[in-house]
Structure formats: C-alpha cells, structure tokens
Design a protein around this motif. Structure first.
Motif, PDB file in Angstrom:
ATOM      1  N   PHE A   1       0.810  -1.222   0.000  1.00 35.64           N
ATOM      2  CA  PHE A   1       0.000   0.000   0.000  1.00 35.64           C
ATOM      3  C   PHE A   1       0.841   1.269   0.000  1.00 35.64           C
ATOM      4  CE2 PHE A   1      -2.151  -3.370   2.501  1.00 35.64           C
ATOM      5  CZ  PHE A   1      -3.099  -3.701   1.546  1.00 35.64           C
ATOM      6  N   ARG A   2       2.139   1.143  -0.236  1.00 34.78           N
ATOM      7  CA  ARG A   2       3.006   2.319  -0.311  1.00 34.78           C
ATOM      8  C   ARG A   2       4.278   1.918  -1.033  1.00 34.78           C
ATOM      9  NH1 ARG A   2       3.998   1.973   6.016  1.00 34.78           N
ATOM     10  NH2 ARG A   2       5.700   0.480   6.088  1.00 34.78           N
ATOM     11  N   GLU A   3       5.156   2.881  -1.249  1.00 32.93           N
ATOM     12  CA  GLU A   3       6.405   2.599  -1.942  1.00 32.93           C
ATOM     13  C   GLU A   3       7.304   1.723  -1.076  1.00 32.93           C
ATOM     14  OE1 GLU A   3       8.464   5.811  -3.839  1.00 32.93           O
ATOM     15  OE2 GLU A   3       6.637   6.976  -4.100  1.00 32.93           O
ATOM     16  N   VAL A   4       8.097   0.890  -1.754  1.00 29.55           N
ATOM     17  CA  VAL A   4       9.032   0.009  -1.057  1.00 29.55           C
ATOM     18  C   VAL A   4      10.138   0.845  -0.415  1.00 29.55           C
ATOM     19  CG1 VAL A   4      10.841  -1.700  -1.455  1.00 29.55           C
ATOM     20  CG2 VAL A   4       8.575  -2.039  -2.441  1.00 29.55           C
ATOM     21  N   GLU A   5      10.507   0.486   0.813  1.00 27.82           N
ATOM     22  CA  GLU A   5      11.619   1.114   1.513  1.00 27.82           C
ATOM     23  C   GLU A   5      12.609   0.037   1.939  1.00 27.82           C
ATOM     24  OE1 GLU A   5      10.319   4.556   4.256  1.00 27.82           O
ATOM     25  OE2 GLU A   5       8.545   3.258   4.158  1.00 27.82           O
ATOM     26  N   THR A   6      13.864   0.413   2.097  1.00 24.50           N
ATOM     27  CA  THR A   6      14.850  -0.547   2.577  1.00 24.50           C
ATOM     28  C   THR A   6      14.607  -0.833   4.046  1.00 24.50           C
ATOM     29  OG1 THR A   6      16.453   1.147   3.242  1.00 24.50           O
ATOM     30  CG2 THR A   6      16.548   0.368   0.955  1.00 24.50           C
TER      31      THR A   6
ATOM     32  N   ALA B   1      15.960   1.896   6.300  1.00 27.01           N
ATOM     33  CA  ALA B   1      15.161   3.121   6.267  1.00 27.01           C
ATOM     34  C   ALA B   1      13.907   2.984   7.123  1.00 27.01           C
ATOM     35  CB  ALA B   1      14.795   3.465   4.826  1.00 27.01           C
ATOM     36  N   LEU B   2      13.290   1.803   7.061  1.00 28.52           N
ATOM     37  CA  LEU B   2      12.106   1.557   7.898  1.00 28.52           C
ATOM     38  C   LEU B   2      12.465   1.596   9.378  1.00 28.52           C
ATOM     39  CD1 LEU B   2       9.989  -1.277   6.219  1.00 28.52           C
ATOM     40  CD2 LEU B   2       9.293   1.064   6.665  1.00 28.52           C
ATOM     41  N   LEU B   3      13.574   0.948   9.729  1.00 29.64           N
ATOM     42  CA  LEU B   3      13.981   0.930  11.133  1.00 29.64           C
ATOM     43  C   LEU B   3      14.241   2.347  11.635  1.00 29.64           C
ATOM     44  CD1 LEU B   3      14.834  -0.726  13.652  1.00 29.64           C
ATOM     45  CD2 LEU B   3      17.173  -0.561  12.795  1.00 29.64           C
ATOM     46  N   ASP B   4      14.957   3.151  10.845  1.00 29.88           N
ATOM     47  CA  ASP B   4      15.272   4.516  11.259  1.00 29.88           C
ATOM     48  C   ASP B   4      13.995   5.321  11.484  1.00 29.88           C
ATOM     49  OD1 ASP B   4      17.926   3.852  11.045  1.00 29.88           O
ATOM     50  OD2 ASP B   4      18.203   4.785   9.075  1.00 29.88           O
ATOM     51  N   LYS B   5      13.019   5.149  10.582  1.00 29.89           N
ATOM     52  CA  LYS B   5      11.774   5.902  10.694  1.00 29.89           C
ATOM     53  C   LYS B   5      10.981   5.486  11.936  1.00 29.89           C
ATOM     54  CE  LYS B   5       8.443   5.072   7.716  1.00 29.89           C
ATOM     55  NZ  LYS B   5       7.687   5.065   6.442  1.00 29.89           N
ATOM     56  N   TYR B   6      10.863   4.180  12.160  1.00 30.00           N
ATOM     57  CA  TYR B   6      10.083   3.713  13.296  1.00 30.00           C
ATOM     58  C   TYR B   6      10.808   3.940  14.619  1.00 30.00           C
ATOM     59  CZ  TYR B   6       6.725   1.688  10.084  1.00 30.00           C
ATOM     60  OH  TYR B   6       5.778   1.532   9.115  1.00 30.00           O
ATOM     61  N   ALA B   7      12.130   3.847  14.610  1.00 27.60           N
ATOM     62  CA  ALA B   7      12.884   4.113  15.839  1.00 27.60           C
ATOM     63  C   ALA B   7      12.671   5.557  16.282  1.00 27.60           C
ATOM     64  CB  ALA B   7      14.364   3.839  15.616  1.00 27.60           C
ATOM     65  N   GLN B   8      12.622   6.470  15.315  1.00 31.94           N
ATOM     66  CA  GLN B   8      12.373   7.872  15.653  1.00 31.94           C
ATOM     67  C   GLN B   8      10.948   8.057  16.160  1.00 31.94           C
ATOM     68  OE1 GLN B   8      12.941  10.573  12.368  1.00 31.94           O
ATOM     69  NE2 GLN B   8      12.626  12.395  13.622  1.00 31.94           N
TER      70      GLN B   8
ATOM     71  N   LYS C   1      14.020  -9.967  -7.223  1.00 32.41           N
ATOM     72  CA  LYS C   1      14.907  -9.047  -6.515  1.00 32.41           C
ATOM     73  C   LYS C   1      15.439  -7.938  -7.411  1.00 32.41           C
ATOM     74  CE  LYS C   1      19.306 -11.625  -6.790  1.00 32.41           C
ATOM     75  NZ  LYS C   1      20.350 -12.286  -5.951  1.00 32.41           N
ATOM     76  N   ALA C   2      15.404  -8.165  -8.748  1.00 31.12           N
ATOM     77  CA  ALA C   2      15.821  -7.094  -9.664  1.00 31.12           C
ATOM     78  C   ALA C   2      14.842  -5.919  -9.625  1.00 31.12           C
ATOM     79  CB  ALA C   2      15.927  -7.637 -11.082  1.00 31.12           C
ATOM     80  N   LEU C   3      13.628  -6.170  -9.156  1.00 31.36           N
ATOM     81  CA  LEU C   3      12.633  -5.100  -9.043  1.00 31.36           C
ATOM     82  C   LEU C   3      12.937  -4.156  -7.886  1.00 31.36           C
ATOM     83  CD1 LEU C   3       9.446  -7.339  -9.405  1.00 31.36           C
ATOM     84  CD2 LEU C   3      10.245  -5.705 -11.129  1.00 31.36           C
ATOM     85  N   LEU C   4      13.744  -4.612  -6.917  1.00 25.45           N
ATOM     86  CA  LEU C   4      13.888  -3.916  -5.642  1.00 25.45           C
ATOM     87  C   LEU C   4      15.106  -2.996  -5.619  1.00 25.45           C
ATOM     88  CD1 LEU C   4      13.236  -7.001  -3.346  1.00 25.45           C
ATOM     89  CD2 LEU C   4      11.575  -5.280  -4.096  1.00 25.45           C
ATOM     90  N   PRO C   5      15.033  -1.942  -4.830  1.00 27.80           N
ATOM     91  CA  PRO C   5      16.178  -1.046  -4.707  1.00 27.80           C
ATOM     92  C   PRO C   5      17.361  -1.690  -3.992  1.00 27.80           C
ATOM     93  CG  PRO C   5      14.424  -0.408  -3.176  1.00 27.80           C
ATOM     94  CD  PRO C   5      13.851  -1.447  -4.085  1.00 27.80           C
ATOM     95  N   ASP C   6      17.100  -2.665  -3.118  1.00 27.20           N
ATOM     96  CA  ASP C   6      18.173  -3.342  -2.393  1.00 27.20           C
ATOM     97  C   ASP C   6      18.148  -4.840  -2.669  1.00 27.20           C
ATOM     98  OD1 ASP C   6      15.802  -3.819  -1.103  1.00 27.20           O
ATOM     99  OD2 ASP C   6      16.665  -3.825   0.910  1.00 27.20           O
ATOM    100  N   GLY C   7      17.692  -5.206  -3.852  1.00 28.80           N
ATOM    101  CA  GLY C   7      17.536  -6.620  -4.184  1.00 28.80           C
ATOM    102  C   GLY C   7      18.821  -7.417  -4.136  1.00 28.80           C
TER     103      GLY C   7
END
Length: 417
Positions: free
Chosen positions: A223-228, A231-238, A265-271
């Motif tokens: 339901f949203r753009e893929v994040e690494t 990046a998710l950990l940093d956002k939720y930790a804050q 995995k080729a679709l992903l930014p960190d695949g």
C-alpha cells in the motif's frame, strides 16, 4: 464537545444536553480531559443518588414482589443483608435488596458512563477534520474537505475507513485518558510493512510498557512505496523514540527457484542483498495479450502449467480483476476456486485471488494477470509485483494486456527471451 443521549429501555436516561450543560459549568482552566473526567464522576454520582432515593419507591417494591424466589435469593448475597437478617430488621433488608435490584437494573447506565459512551467521538472527529480544513491552504483544504465528505458518507453506512481508525482512537483516548494497558509486557507485530506509522504508534500508546518486535518484509509493502529495511527501522525508531533499536535481517529466500528470485529481486532497490537458494528452473515468461484474446491466453497458460504442476494460482491486482479471471476460465474443464478474505481452505488446484490475499502463501506455479503499464505504472507498484513473483515456487508466467509495466521492462534480461 459532542455528546449523545444515554438510553435505558428506549427512553433517555441522561440527555446529551444535560451532559453538555454540566461541562459548561466546569472552569475552562481545567484541561478537556479533566473536564470530561469531572462530567463522568458527576453523573455516576447522580446515578448513585438516584438509586439511593428510589430504593423505597412503590414501583421498586412492586418489582421486588414480582421476583421469583430464586431471583430474590440471588440478590440476598451481600454481607450487609445477612447482617440485617440476623438483626431481624425487615425494612433494612427490603431497602438493601431494592438497592441491589436498582444497581443491577441500571448497570448498563453505569457501564455507559464508565466507558465514556456518552461522548460522540465520531462527530468529534468530524469537527477535528473541519478544524484541519480551516487551517490549511486552498489546495490542501480541498483535499481535507473531500476527506470530511468521505467520512460523513461512510458514517451513513456505519463504517469508517481504516486510515481513520488510529487518529480517531487517539482522539478518544486523549479526551478520556483511557485506552491503555499498563500490564502488557511484550507486543509482536507481523506484516509490519502494511501498517501506517499512526497505527503502530497507537499500539505503542495502547501498550506503553511493552517491548516491541515488528516482523515483516519491507519489499512486500502493498500500500506504499518500497523502503529498505534500514530506512524503515530509522523511521520507526524515531517515531517510537526507541532507546536500543536493533535490525535483524533474514535475507535468504528458500521458496522460489533462483531464476524467479533473480527477476523478483531485480525489481527492488536493495535486491542485491537477497540471497537466493541454489535451485534452478525456467526463467519467468512474459506473454502479450489484447482485450479480445486474454480469455484464450489465460486458458492456454493454465493448461500448460497444469500439465506439469499441481497448484496453479492466478494473481490479480484487484478483487474485481479476480472476478474477470474466473469468468474467463468458466469453461475450463477443471474446478477453479476464487479465494475471498474469509476463505480458510482450498478446494481446487486452480486458484484465483488478488495479490493481497496471497501474502504468506506459496504455489507450484503462478500466473501474473495483466502486468501492464496501466496496472503497475510506477515505483509504488514494486511491492505488489515483488509479492506476486515471490509466491511462485517453480514457475512464473506473466501476462500483460497492452504495454507491459515499465518496472518489468527495466528487468527484461531476467525474463525468458
């Protein structure tokens, strides 16, 4: 503030106007939460006083006379009543039984006051939306006006959108001081990538003393753009104000063949961080179709895959598209099962469902329905395509109606020629 009437047996017991009038008598120097608490305490005392004043009323005594022996005995369980019986004071016994009867009789009123059911939290949230609209610029205000109209329309059908649930609960708890469980020590959240920040923060508010483990696959964000993951950990930790956040990566894929995972995995930014299991198979295929040929293409693809594999799943972007696929396969010689959110068992080897219902499932072969530019136009669809592809264990066949998604064009080399 918005209040609602408290009813008992279809009659108003405490009116919204009474509640609002009493609120106005409380000095505004108190916080709104403190004022609401005083309203609650006042009317609970009014209820208690009313019980005290009515315990000798004729209608109450008449109700006691109509009780069965068992009902009467159920009311005589209090230590005070037993003491009164020993003292042989009949008037005291009757008064205490009447008080117990009224207390039980009006328990629903007490519950309504205790649980703050007299607050019209939905209208309060609507006022909150109106306030936001008034504070914003023209373009932003127009969006919030549309949001308010949507909220009003949903209320007419006795429902609200999921995105409104967390802020509405925050508003309720902010006004009442409730909604928290201090005893809960640990919370485990699965599929965390599909939670909004507001929803996870509400869980933190609801269980303030708990430690949290959030488990998910950031690449399967539907339901949203893929994040690494970082990046998710940093956002939720804050957001959680976490003292010692820790990221544990489980990045080896065991379900799918190496060729399917190379595409996914080729679709992903960190695949490149995903490690594939060394089990080879055919590269994923892409087949073009048109509106007038899609039915034949689907039937051909299912027939081909069923010759080799036991379970074949056709995954669509939406539930409406799943209905179209089932209609296209209506004459297929085998049973085709359309899975819905409440289904718990599979009754066929050919399954059709939207991608969001396929999370956590795996199939021998998967057909990706209409992976076109129209369905998957930009990076917001990466999570959908990744989830679709990673459901397949042995074979992945993609079908597009019209021009294929640019996301797939970018990884063309991972597909069969």
């Amino acid at each position: 503030m918005h209040f609602v009437d408290i009813y008992y047996e279809d009659k108003v017991f405490f009116s919204a106007q009474e509640l609002a009038d009493y609120l106005e008598t409380i000095p505004s120097s108190y916080s709104m939460r403190e004022r609401i608490s005083q309203v609650q305490k006042h009317f609970m005392q009014v209820l208690t006083d009313r019980i005290e004043s009515l315990q000798d009323a004729d209608w109450v005594l008449a109700e006691l006379d109509n009780l069965t022996d068992q009902e009467y005995q159920d009311l005589i369980g209090d230590d005070d009543i037993e003491e009164a019986l020993v003292a042989e004071n009949e008037d005291d016994v009757i008064s205490l039984v009447a008080k117990r009867y009224l207390t039980k009789h009006w328990q629903v009123i007490d519950d309504a006051l205790y649980n703050n059911f007299y607050l019209d939290i939905y209208q309060q949230y609507r006022s909150f939306l109106q306030y936001l609209t008034a504070q914003l610029t023209d373009e932003q205000a127009e969006w919030w006006q549309a949001k308010q109209r949507r909220f009003d329309m949903q209320l007419e059908y006795h429902r609200i959108d999921l995105e409104d649930v967390a802020p509405l609960l925050f508003l309720r708890d902010g006004l009442t001081g409730g909604g928290t469980n201090q005893a809960m020590s640990y919370v485990f959240v699965d599929e965390m990538q599909d939670y909004a920040m507001s929803q996870l923060l509400y869980l933190k508010h609801a269980f303030p003393n708990a430690k949290f483990t959030v488990l998910g696959d950031s690449e399967q964000a539907l339901f949203r753009e893929v994040e690494t993951p970082q990046a998710l950990l940093d956002k939720y930790a804050q957001g959680f104000d976490a003292q010692r956040p820790a990221l544990i990566k489980l990045n080896r894929a065991y379900r799918s063949t190496q060729e399917i995972m190379n595409f996914a995995k080729a679709l992903l930014p960190d695949g490149n961080e995903i490690l594939t299991f060394t089990r080879h198979g055919e590269k994923p295929t892409l087949r073009n179709a048109q509106v007038d040929t899609i039915d034949k293409v689907l039937n051909d693809e299912v027939k081909q895959l069923r010759q080799e594999f036991q379970t074949v799943a056709i995954l669509t972007k939406t539930a409406d598209q799943a209905e179209l696929v089932v209609e296209a396969l209506r004459d297929y010689p085998e049973k085709v099962q359309l899975l819905h959110a409440m289904d718990r068992t599979r009754t066929a080897n050919i399954l059709v469902m939207p991608i969001y219902l396929a999370k956590g499932l795996e199939f021998d072969a998967v057909i990706g329905y209409d992976v076109s530019q129209n369905n998957y136009p930009d990076d917001k669809a990466i999570g959908l395509l990744y989830t679709l592809a990673s459901r397949a264990m042995h074979a992945l066949h993609l079908v597009t109606i019209g021009p294929v998604s640019p996301l797939i064009n970018q990884v063309q080399k991972t597909l069969a020629p």
